[in-house]
Write a protein that holds these residues in place. Sequence first.
Motif, short mmCIF file in Angstrom:
data_model
loop_
_atom_site.label_atom_id
_atom_site.label_comp_id
_atom_site.label_asym_id
_atom_site.label_seq_id
_atom_site.Cartn_x
_atom_site.Cartn_y
_atom_site.Cartn_z
N HIS A 106 -63.68 -34.29 -15.59
CA HIS A 106 -63.08 -33.19 -16.35
C HIS A 106 -63.15 -31.89 -15.56
N TYR A 107 -64.32 -31.57 -15.03
CA TYR A 107 -64.48 -30.32 -14.29
C TYR A 107 -63.80 -30.38 -12.93
N ASP A 108 -63.84 -31.53 -12.28
CA ASP A 108 -63.14 -31.68 -11.00
C ASP A 108 -61.64 -31.44 -11.18
N LEU A 109 -61.10 -31.94 -12.25
CA LEU A 109 -59.67 -31.76 -12.53
C LEU A 109 -59.36 -30.28 -12.75
N GLN A 110 -60.21 -29.59 -13.47
CA GLN A 110 -60.01 -28.16 -13.72
C GLN A 110 -60.02 -27.38 -12.39
N ILE A 111 -60.99 -27.70 -11.55
CA ILE A 111 -61.11 -27.02 -10.26
C ILE A 111 -59.90 -27.33 -9.38
N ASN A 112 -59.51 -28.60 -9.33
CA ASN A 112 -58.37 -28.98 -8.50
C ASN A 112 -57.07 -28.35 -8.98
N ASN A 113 -56.90 -28.23 -10.28
CA ASN A 113 -55.70 -27.58 -10.81
C ASN A 113 -55.63 -26.12 -10.36
N LEU A 114 -56.74 -25.43 -10.45
CA LEU A 114 -56.75 -24.03 -10.03
C LEU A 114 -56.54 -23.92 -8.51
N LYS A 115 -57.18 -24.80 -7.76
CA LYS A 115 -57.00 -24.77 -6.30
C LYS A 115 -55.54 -25.03 -5.93
N ASN A 116 -54.89 -25.94 -6.62
CA ASN A 116 -53.48 -26.20 -6.35
C ASN A 116 -52.63 -24.97 -6.66
N THR A 117 -52.96 -24.28 -7.73
CA THR A 117 -52.25 -23.04 -8.06
C THR A 117 -52.45 -22.01 -6.95
N ILE A 118 -53.68 -21.89 -6.49
CA ILE A 118 -53.98 -20.94 -5.41
C ILE A 118 -53.26 -21.33 -4.13
N ILE A 119 -53.22 -22.62 -3.83
CA ILE A 119 -52.51 -23.09 -2.64
C ILE A 119 -51.03 -22.71 -2.71
N ASN A 120 -50.42 -22.89 -3.87
CA ASN A 120 -49.02 -22.52 -4.02
C ASN A 120 -48.80 -21.03 -3.80
N ILE A 121 -49.74 -20.22 -4.30
CA ILE A 121 -49.64 -18.77 -4.11
C ILE A 121 -49.82 -18.42 -2.63
N ILE A 122 -50.77 -19.08 -1.98
CA ILE A 122 -50.98 -18.84 -0.55
C ILE A 122 -49.71 -19.15 0.22
N LEU A 123 -49.09 -20.27 -0.11
CA LEU A 123 -47.87 -20.65 0.60
C LEU A 123 -46.73 -19.65 0.36
N GLU A 124 -46.62 -19.15 -0.87
CA GLU A 124 -45.61 -18.12 -1.16
C GLU A 124 -45.87 -16.85 -0.34
N VAL A 125 -47.10 -16.39 -0.36
CA VAL A 125 -47.47 -15.18 0.38
C VAL A 125 -47.26 -15.39 1.87
N LEU A 126 -47.66 -16.54 2.36
CA LEU A 126 -47.53 -16.86 3.78
C LEU A 126 -46.07 -16.94 4.20
N LYS A 127 -45.25 -17.52 3.35
CA LYS A 127 -43.81 -17.61 3.65
C LYS A 127 -43.21 -16.22 3.75
N LYS A 128 -43.53 -15.37 2.78
CA LYS A 128 -42.99 -14.00 2.81
C LYS A 128 -43.51 -13.25 4.03
N TYR A 129 -44.79 -13.38 4.32
CA TYR A 129 -45.37 -12.71 5.49
C TYR A 129 -44.69 -13.19 6.78
N SER A 130 -44.47 -14.50 6.87
CA SER A 130 -43.85 -15.06 8.07
C SER A 130 -42.42 -14.56 8.24
N GLU A 131 -41.69 -14.50 7.15
CA GLU A 131 -40.31 -14.00 7.22
C GLU A 131 -40.28 -12.52 7.58
N ASP A 132 -41.15 -11.74 6.96
CA ASP A 132 -41.18 -10.30 7.22
C ASP A 132 -41.61 -9.96 8.65
#
Length: 173
Positions: A106-132
């Motif tokens: 239960h707790y592993d799933l909660q942590i992994n869900n949040l980490k996946n959300t953070i990974i998606n945000i990192i990728l968005e920020v990284l994509k924008k940074y790379s383009e800029d």
Amino acid sequence: MTIRIFLTFIILIFSFSAYSTNIRVLDFNQIIENNINISLLYEQINKDQVSHKEKFKNDELNFQKEFERIEKLKLILEPSELEKEKENYNNKLNNFNDTIEKFNLHYDLQINNLKNTIINIILEVLKKYSEDNQIDLVLDSKNYILSSNSINITNLIEEKVNKKKIEINFEKY
């Protein structure tokens, strides 16, 4: 003659810079683990686990007492009765282990869900940074051997990711 040397020098410099690749590195794991939201989730999990851990400790003590009781019964009970006691104990213990496993999952799933959300945000920020910044290639800091620290963008990306608001959907056990 000097114009020819000057032109050759300019062409050489231009050709080297025209074919250069703009590379950066970042520590993906550091950004995830240092994220404010992960820390908040860990705190919520620790608070939620306190009562459950106490209950699990009590259950473990009861299992230990039950085991000791069965050991004492070895001398008193017939083998078939003793076998029934052991089987009953093992069934209860297996159920307890299943409960612990569900608890952990239960707790592993909660942590992994949040980490996946953070990974998606990192990728968005990284994509924008790379383009800029016209970055051609971004490598994880664990996947290269040696580089100058000047191409490490971990702190910059981490700062931008931490500024993003992430909703933590924490479910109690």
